[in-house]
Motif scaffolding. Structure first.
Motif, PDB file in Angstrom:
ATOM      1  N   ASN A   1      -4.044   1.034  -8.247  1.00 48.08           N
ATOM      2  CA  ASN A   1      -4.221  -0.416  -8.366  1.00 48.08           C
ATOM      3  C   ASN A   1      -4.510  -1.068  -7.021  1.00 48.08           C
ATOM      4  O   ASN A   1      -5.234  -2.055  -6.955  1.00 48.08           O
ATOM      5  N   ILE A   2      -3.959  -0.529  -5.959  1.00 47.43           N
ATOM      6  CA  ILE A   2      -4.128  -1.121  -4.631  1.00 47.43           C
ATOM      7  C   ILE A   2      -5.481  -0.772  -4.021  1.00 47.43           C
ATOM      8  O   ILE A   2      -5.929  -1.404  -3.069  1.00 47.43           O
ATOM      9  N   SER A   3      -6.177   0.221  -4.560  1.00 43.77           N
ATOM     10  CA  SER A   3      -7.416   0.696  -3.933  1.00 43.77           C
ATOM     11  C   SER A   3      -8.462  -0.406  -3.780  1.00 43.77           C
ATOM     12  O   SER A   3      -9.251  -0.380  -2.839  1.00 43.77           O
ATOM     13  N   GLY A   4      -8.464  -1.385  -4.663  1.00 40.98           N
ATOM     14  CA  GLY A   4      -9.416  -2.489  -4.556  1.00 40.98           C
ATOM     15  C   GLY A   4      -9.124  -3.433  -3.402  1.00 40.98           C
ATOM     16  O   GLY A   4      -9.930  -4.315  -3.100  1.00 40.98           O
ATOM     17  N   ARG A   5      -8.000  -3.241  -2.754  1.00 39.91           N
ATOM     18  CA  ARG A   5      -7.616  -4.082  -1.610  1.00 39.91           C
ATOM     19  C   ARG A   5      -7.704  -3.316  -0.293  1.00 39.91           C
ATOM     20  O   ARG A   5      -7.121  -3.706   0.711  1.00 39.91           O
ATOM     21  N   LEU A   6      -8.453  -2.200  -0.322  1.00 36.91           N
ATOM     22  CA  LEU A   6      -8.630  -1.386   0.882  1.00 36.91           C
ATOM     23  C   LEU A   6     -10.113  -1.157   1.121  1.00 36.91           C
ATOM     24  O   LEU A   6     -10.881  -1.020   0.173  1.00 36.91           O
TER      25      LEU A   6
ATOM     26  N   VAL B   1       0.844  -1.199   0.000  1.00 36.14           N
ATOM     27  CA  VAL B   1       0.000   0.000   0.000  1.00 36.14           C
ATOM     28  C   VAL B   1       0.881   1.251   0.000  1.00 36.14           C
ATOM     29  O   VAL B   1       0.690   2.165  -0.797  1.00 36.14           O
ATOM     30  N   PHE B   2       1.866   1.288   0.872  1.00 41.63           N
ATOM     31  CA  PHE B   2       2.745   2.446   0.976  1.00 41.63           C
ATOM     32  C   PHE B   2       3.535   2.643  -0.316  1.00 41.63           C
ATOM     33  O   PHE B   2       3.697   3.772  -0.787  1.00 41.63           O
ATOM     34  N   HIS B   3       4.015   1.556  -0.895  1.00 43.78           N
ATOM     35  CA  HIS B   3       4.767   1.637  -2.149  1.00 43.78           C
ATOM     36  C   HIS B   3       3.906   2.222  -3.270  1.00 43.78           C
ATOM     37  O   HIS B   3       4.368   3.031  -4.067  1.00 43.78           O
ATOM     38  N   GLU B   4       2.638   1.828  -3.307  1.00 46.50           N
ATOM     39  CA  GLU B   4       1.725   2.296  -4.348  1.00 46.50           C
ATOM     40  C   GLU B   4       1.274   3.744  -4.122  1.00 46.50           C
ATOM     41  O   GLU B   4       1.211   4.537  -5.056  1.00 46.50           O
ATOM     42  N   ILE B   5       0.972   4.091  -2.880  1.00 47.65           N
ATOM     43  CA  ILE B   5       0.402   5.417  -2.585  1.00 47.65           C
ATOM     44  C   ILE B   5       1.486   6.438  -2.270  1.00 47.65           C
ATOM     45  O   ILE B   5       1.395   7.592  -2.670  1.00 47.65           O
ATOM     46  N   GLY B   6       2.490   6.040  -1.540  1.00 37.69           N
ATOM     47  CA  GLY B   6       3.562   6.953  -1.172  1.00 37.69           C
ATOM     48  C   GLY B   6       3.371   7.539   0.217  1.00 37.69           C
ATOM     49  O   GLY B   6       2.408   7.233   0.919  1.00 37.69           O
ATOM     50  N   ALA B   7       4.302   8.396   0.571  1.00 40.83           N
ATOM     51  CA  ALA B   7       4.294   9.008   1.893  1.00 40.83           C
ATOM     52  C   ALA B   7       3.176  10.039   1.997  1.00 40.83           C
ATOM     53  O   ALA B   7       2.796  10.659   1.006  1.00 40.83           O
TER      54      ALA B   7
ATOM     55  N   THR C   1      -3.993  16.319  -0.257  1.00 37.99           N
ATOM     56  CA  THR C   1      -3.276  15.209   0.374  1.00 37.99           C
ATOM     57  C   THR C   1      -2.841  14.196  -0.679  1.00 37.99           C
ATOM     58  O   THR C   1      -3.383  14.144  -1.777  1.00 37.99           O
ATOM     59  N   ASN C   2      -1.879  13.407  -0.318  1.00 31.91           N
ATOM     60  CA  ASN C   2      -1.394  12.360  -1.221  1.00 31.91           C
ATOM     61  C   ASN C   2      -2.307  11.141  -1.199  1.00 31.91           C
ATOM     62  O   ASN C   2      -2.546  10.521  -2.229  1.00 31.91           O
ATOM     63  N   TRP C   3      -2.847  10.814  -0.038  1.00 31.18           N
ATOM     64  CA  TRP C   3      -3.596   9.577   0.111  1.00 31.18           C
ATOM     65  C   TRP C   3      -5.044   9.690  -0.340  1.00 31.18           C
ATOM     66  O   TRP C   3      -5.668   8.691  -0.655  1.00 31.18           O
ATOM     67  N   TRP C   4      -5.628  10.894  -0.365  1.00 37.82           N
ATOM     68  CA  TRP C   4      -7.054  11.041  -0.668  1.00 37.82           C
ATOM     69  C   TRP C   4      -7.414  10.423  -2.014  1.00 37.82           C
ATOM     70  O   TRP C   4      -8.240   9.524  -2.097  1.00 37.82           O
ATOM     71  N   SER C   5      -6.823  10.885  -3.071  1.00 41.29           N
ATOM     72  CA  SER C   5      -7.179  10.376  -4.398  1.00 41.29           C
ATOM     73  C   SER C   5      -6.630   8.979  -4.636  1.00 41.29           C
ATOM     74  O   SER C   5      -7.250   8.167  -5.327  1.00 41.29           O
ATOM     75  N   LYS C   6      -5.504   8.683  -4.047  1.00 44.64           N
ATOM     76  CA  LYS C   6      -4.852   7.404  -4.324  1.00 44.64           C
ATOM     77  C   LYS C   6      -5.488   6.215  -3.606  1.00 44.64           C
ATOM     78  O   LYS C   6      -5.334   5.080  -4.046  1.00 44.64           O
ATOM     79  N   THR C   7      -6.201   6.459  -2.502  1.00 47.37           N
ATOM     80  CA  THR C   7      -6.885   5.330  -1.860  1.00 47.37           C
ATOM     81  C   THR C   7      -8.076   4.872  -2.688  1.00 47.37           C
ATOM     82  O   THR C   7      -8.589   3.776  -2.500  1.00 47.37           O
TER      83      THR C   7
END
Length: 179
Positions: A160-165, A117-123, A150-156
């Protein structure tokens, strides 16, 4: 019997993956689960089961949803005891009464890991959001006013990882934990 919590990903959002909670509750009871309770319309279910393997439970629930409703819905299952442990390990900045901050708990659906998740979304962006991982979850808080920066808002929701959250607010998590 062990009290369990199931969080279903992506149901009843903008008319997609519609599952009526009364029907879902009946289906959980049909699987032999007891004291089934739903909260809100977004796939939060508390139930009791003799099964303690959360992966087996998630698989049973996913299969039931596919058979009964015709949709593939990822499911995160955690015991109430496990969720209480997660909440006990919440960082001090998470889940406060600060109305300028929005607090979420991200559940990482297996086999995904926090590292992926961190690798895909970032810090997280300094000053706008904070994260901390613990046992298959991520505490995530961000500025309500600047959430789009924010970095995580759109990326969650858009990677590709969003389907696993699957994500719940601090208030929802606390409420379902008491059910």
């Amino acid at each position: 019997m062990i009290r369990q919590i199931a969080f279903l990903r992506g149901i009843n959002i903008s008319g997609k993956n519609r599952i009526p909670m009364a029907e879902l509750k009946a289906c959980f009871e049909g699987l032999g689960f007891a004291d089934v309770k739903t909260y809100l319309n977004s796939g939060n279910i508390a139930f009791s089961s003799g099964q303690d393997d959360e992966d087996i439970l998630a698989g049973q629930i996913e299969q039931m949803i596919k058979e009964k409703f015709g949709i593939a819905v990822p499911v995160f299952v955690i015991s109430r005891e496990g969720l209480e442990d997660v909440l006990r390990h919440a960082p001090g900045w998470w889940g406060t009464e600060n109305k300028a901050v929005y607090d979420n708990l991200i559940f990482i659906l297996k086999p995904a890991t926090f590292s992926e998740v961190f690798h895909e979304i970032g810090a997280p962006k300094d000053g706008l959001e904070q994260i901390q991982d613990y046992r298959g979850t991520v505490f995530w808080s961000f500025s309500r006013k600047d959430y789009q920066k924010t970095n995580w808002w759109s990326k969650t929701a858009g990677t590709n990882i969003s389907g696993r959250l699957t994500i719940r607010t601090a208030g929802t998590v606390r409420k379902i934990c008491r059910m």
